[in-house]
Scaffold this active site. Structure first.
Site, short mmCIF file in Angstrom:
data_model
loop_
_atom_site.label_atom_id
_atom_site.label_comp_id
_atom_site.label_asym_id
_atom_site.label_seq_id
_atom_site.Cartn_x
_atom_site.Cartn_y
_atom_site.Cartn_z
N LYS A 1 0.43 -1.10 -0.16
CA LYS A 1 0.07 0.13 0.39
C LYS A 1 0.36 1.48 0.38
CE LYS A 1 -3.73 2.22 2.73
NZ LYS A 1 -4.57 1.77 3.87
N SER B 1 -10.08 2.21 3.24
CA SER B 1 -9.11 3.13 2.12
C SER B 1 -8.05 2.05 1.07
CB SER B 1 -8.05 3.99 2.71
OG SER B 1 -7.00 3.43 3.97
N SER C 1 -10.28 -0.06 7.03
CA SER C 1 -9.37 0.42 5.99
C SER C 1 -8.89 -0.96 5.73
CB SER C 1 -8.35 1.53 5.97
OG SER C 1 -9.54 2.73 5.75
#
Length: 495
Positions: free
Chosen positions: A78, A159, A183
């Site tokens: 990420k 997210s 998330s």
């Protein structure tokens, strides 16, 4: 024969060790899959050279009999984790061109364990969002489609939407995520994968771009529970560079996986039966209860009385911390600098922040600044911290009666891109089941458990005691084995 890219983390690791394929073959297969999946927009940058170099090192290590825990396994990272020598943007123009000179502790641990990096995964800007629509690098698209013939592109959750989309599409075997209010878990539920947020402090936050420091926690996202356990084990551990890091040993989660829940008690919090819960979500929750009962667990009704205050509490505390953390982005030292001709320092700050931050980030900074202002600090922020303590106490009381809790992960299946973006409050409600565990700092995991009427994945959430990731993983494994979730999205994205 199973394609290399269909194998999960454990399958790749074990197949590589058995000599079924080389690490270079693994890297080439996944690098090709990533390059051919541009339609998903899951990556901000691709790093095939990193994956290839790690693979060649793994092949040499195998020949020398010096294998590492993740030798031969490439991962997605990420783009909230700083990676030395590779761009790190937090999906924001504010960090455009920023290349860290240091490695986050989590990625450093993974690379030291032999893993390679396929690229930096897209996300909601500064990890603020539930649909991956706030990224400055464009929406991530879920690989799933509704089975009713509609081709509306779906949100992969947020997210960590790049991570969830890439794993579900089988273009990465596993990925890092971060979870501030859901998330990791909500995107996992939306895309039919597993994702675990460990106890706050289990994974170092050093080198992770901060959103809300008292809530942010790195975690693992993968195809299944075993893969999640393997990845989380490699990510975890004490770090003196993070003052909130827990100085405790990392258990052997994979080795101790067991779906036998005899003697365990599973709590069902009555407050999670919210109004207007879709019948399919409620039915799956009831089915999950029966699966855990079949695994040997005793089912106990419990109460978490302050649950209804969790969402407003979170959306005071998280923006408050964000407004403080994001004050550092001013165009002086790194990242974007917008310097209008003749501008003074204050004008440069204003122009840079106006150009660099997206609308959702600005919204949360404004909310946070408001609740921290002198006239409202006690009315909002102080009160929210008191309610947070009550929510944590609710969990403490519940865990005196039971070992884990079972709830839905999200209040719906994936929604279409653009469907909720006009109403921030409707978007925030996606976190209703995940936020309480974040406020309490306890471990929680989403496991894929079924499909809705339109063929979209639904997840169940297991919440555990502090530092009892093993209990969470074991309950997750019990659900996974009984759900038998094998659905995959049909490939429409590959070139």
């Amino acid at each position: 024969m199973t394609a290399i890219t269909d194998l999960g983390l454990a399958g790749l690791r074990d197949g590589f060790r058995a000599g079924d394929f080389s690490a270079r073959e693994i890297a080439d297969a996944f690098n090709g899959a990533v390059a051919g999946a541009k339609a998903l927009n899951a990556f901000i940058i691709e790093t095939p050279d990193h994956a290839t170099a790690a693979a060649e090192a793994a092949d040499r290590a195998r020949a020398a009999g010096e294998l590492l825990p993740l030798s031969g396994v490439p991962l997605g990272i990420k783009d909230l984790f700083c990676t030395a020598g590779h761009q790190t943007t937090a999906a924001s123009h504010m960090l455009g061109g920023f290349t860290p000179t240091y490695e986050s502790t989590v990625t450093g641990k993974l690379f030291a364990a032999g893993a390679g990096m396929l690229g930096k995964l897209n996300l909601d800007q500064f990890a603020m969002g539930s649909s991956n629509e706030t990224s400055a690098y464009g929406n991530v698209v879920s690989p799933w489609r509704r089975n009713d013939g509609g081709n509306a592109p779906l949100a992969p959750g947020g997210s960590s939407g790049g991570s969830s989309s890439a794993i579900a599409a089988r273009i990465v075997p596993a990925a890092t995520g971060t979870d501030t209010g859901g998330s990791i878990r909500q995107p996992a539920a939306f895309t039919g994968i597993a994702g675990i947020k460990p106890t706050y402090g289990r994974c170092s936050r050093f080198g992770i771009v901060a959103f809300a420091s008292s809530l942010d926690q790195a975690g693992a996202m993968a195809q299944d529970v075993r893969d999640s356990a393997i990845l989380l084990e490699a990510m975890s551990g004490f770090d003196p560079k993070d003052s909130t890091s827990l100085d405790v040993a990392v258990p052997k989660w994979e080795a101790n996986l067991s779906s036998d829940l005899k003697g365990k008690k599973v709590g069902i919090p009555k407050e999670y039966r919210v109004d207007n819960m879709p019948a399919e979500i409620d039915a799956l929750w009831r089915q999950g209860i029966e699966w855990l009962r079949d695994a040997g667990a005793e089912i106990v009704d419990v109460s978490l009385p302050h649950t209804r205050y969790a969402l407003p509490t979170y959306y005071i505390i998280a923006p408050a911390e964000a407004s403080s953390n994001l004050a550092r982005y001013d165009g002086v030292r790194y990242g974007l600098r917008d310097l209008p001709e003749g501008a003074n320092l204050q004008e440069m700050y204003a122009a840079t922040r106006a150009a660099g931050f997206g609308p959702e980030v600005k919204r949360r900074i404004l909310i946070g600044t408001y609740v921290l202002s002198a006239g409202y600090y006690d009315a909002y922020y102080t009160k929210a911290q008191k309610v947070r303590a009550l929510i944590a106490r609710d969990f403490e009381e519940a865990f005196r009666q039971v070992d884990v809790l079972l709830t839905p992960t999200a209040p719906s299946a994936a929604f279409a891109l653009g469907e909720k973006s006009a109403d921030p409050l409707e978007m925030y409600l996606n976190d209703v089941f995940t936020v309480p565990a974040s406020l309490a700092g306890v471990p929680a995991m989403s496991v894929p458990a079924g499909l809705d009427g339109q063929g979209l994945p639904l997840g169940l959430q297991i919440i555990g005691r502090p530092l009892d990731e093993q209990g969470v993983l074991n309950a997750g494994l019990a659900i996974e084995q009984r759900a038998g979730f094998t659905a995959k999205p049909q490939n429409w994205w590959a070139k």
